[in-house]
Scaffold this active site. Sequence first.
Site, PDB file in Angstrom:
ATOM      1  N   GLY B  80       0.785  -0.955   0.153  1.00 52.80           N
ATOM      2  CA  GLY B  80       0.009  -0.118   0.046  1.00 52.80           C
ATOM      3  C   GLY B  80       1.033   1.285   0.380  1.00 52.80           C
ATOM      4  N   LEU B  81       0.092   2.056  -0.209  1.00 53.57           N
ATOM      5  CA  LEU B  81       1.053   3.642  -0.136  1.00 53.57           C
ATOM      6  C   LEU B  81       1.562   4.136   0.941  1.00 53.57           C
ATOM      7  CD1 LEU B  81      -1.755   5.826  -2.252  1.00 53.57           C
ATOM      8  CD2 LEU B  81       0.531   5.419  -2.813  1.00 53.57           C
ATOM      9  N   GLY B  85      -0.565   3.193   6.520  1.00 60.79           N
ATOM     10  CA  GLY B  85      -1.036   1.772   7.637  1.00 60.79           C
ATOM     11  C   GLY B  85      -0.286   0.903   7.580  1.00 60.79           C
ATOM     12  N   LYS B  86      -0.237   0.237   6.963  1.00 61.59           N
ATOM     13  CA  LYS B  86       0.982  -1.059   6.651  1.00 61.59           C
ATOM     14  C   LYS B  86       1.560  -2.274   8.042  1.00 61.59           C
ATOM     15  CE  LYS B  86       3.693  -0.191   3.596  1.00 61.59           C
ATOM     16  NZ  LYS B  86       3.009   1.274   3.253  1.00 61.59           N
ATOM     17  N   SER B 153       6.211  -1.445  -1.900  1.00 62.64           N
ATOM     18  CA  SER B 153       6.282  -2.330  -3.192  1.00 62.64           C
ATOM     19  C   SER B 153       4.813  -2.257  -4.239  1.00 62.64           C
ATOM     20  CB  SER B 153       5.516  -3.912  -2.398  1.00 62.64           C
ATOM     21  OG  SER B 153       4.760  -4.554  -1.919  1.00 62.64           O
TER      22      SER B 153
END
Lengths: 243, 243
Positions: B80-81, B85-86, B153
């Site tokens: 994710g960007l 919140g990853k 990624s």
Amino acid sequence: MAFIESHRRSILKAFSWRLWATLTTIALVFLFTGRLKIAAAIGGLEVVLKLLLYFLHERAWNKIHYGKREITPFVLWFTGLPSSGKSTIADGVGKRLASLGLKVERLDGDKVREIFPKTGFSRDDRNLHIRRIGYLCSILEKNGICSIASFVSPYKESRNFVRDLTKNFIEIYVATPVEECERRDVKGLYKKARSGEIRQFTGIDDPYEAPENPELIIHTQNEPVHASADRVMAYLKQQKYIM
Amino acid sequence: MAFIESHRRSILKAFSWRLWATLTTIALVFLFTGRLKIAAAIGGLEVVLKLLLYFLHERAWNKIHYGKREITPFVLWFTGLPSSGKSTIADGVGKRLASLGLKVERLDGDKVREIFPKTGFSRDDRNLHIRRIGYLCSILEKNGICSIASFVSPYKESRNFVRDLTKNFIEIYVATPVEECERRDVKGLYKKARSGEIRQFTGIDDPYEAPENPELIIHTQNEPVHASADRVMAYLKQQKYIM
């Protein structure tokens, strides 16, 4: 295969064992004495006593260190010229360690480059490549898994980076002289390097910085592969990594 | 800490247990009957019978699968960007999985880049970086260790490379819209990207290729972190990775 056995299973199994074990005792006593009451009384007392005894037995054995050994994971790092014999010796050591029940991951330069075909041979590319393999080794070590890495790893800088990143780094310098490596030329690469077909080939047109203080030096001209592998095992024994 | 317990230790411990357990039986029988001969005879027979019983008990329990579960290691891949919140959700999942007794390695983009500060942000650099992390995950998976990776990624190519390299790849798309990520801007990077201080910043001047068929999509605007982590755990349960 790895399994997780739940606490419930262990508890159930313990009760199951106690049930059958005590029924056997009761049957035995009844058989010998013919008196059911006494047999039942002994059985009842046995359940309580043996549960206590089992607990004390476990505690006592916790203090006995015979046959119990903490595993200290380590990183075996084979460095040396192409065709020096690194991979073959490392394979031998890998098999020996696995047969001792150790968790071992075998990492080989050629095989990793197959997965990452674009990895270059410049000083920066090589150093970064080795650093990343070292990072992998450090994470394996953290998880209780030994690694056996065989890489030309020609530069001190990245080998020392790996040494600093890991806890138990064992540098094994496979010190076969370049003339002997070229004579062997297992993959025909020296020939290609001499003809100019490949460039930046360690030992021909790229330097090999020999380790200054490796944990072990192996001279493959003086001994067969199995003897070299045995010498690595002897070192690990001497350092108490294995028994 | 990992230990290896030798066969000798197990055998010695089994005999030690049998000795004390049978001495207890003999003492019990003698106490109740007052007849030493019968007590000794029962003790002697017990040794033989219980060794056999223990064996049969073990074999029977081998067929009972209650409470026994094979661990299938997996790779949880959060993409994710930046500021989506990853990492926070991945940390939460990591703690939950570790508390279940699973071996878990937590890999985070920022922390890996600290170790490899020269890793670039070009498409090639990023793809290679992700491929190498994926290789690490595949080796951990092979050794029974789950990995929880949180990396921007941004490109499909390298994410799919990791999917192919691993057995149980679980792609979790943290689909926070770019406006929300920029509003959060946890590390002040969006600000720097907007001012041109940093380039090739995913979401601003570098594309993010959203996963087409992720195993799970998380919308962090609609739920708090702990609920997102719980949703990942629910997925793992549903897929029988955990109980």
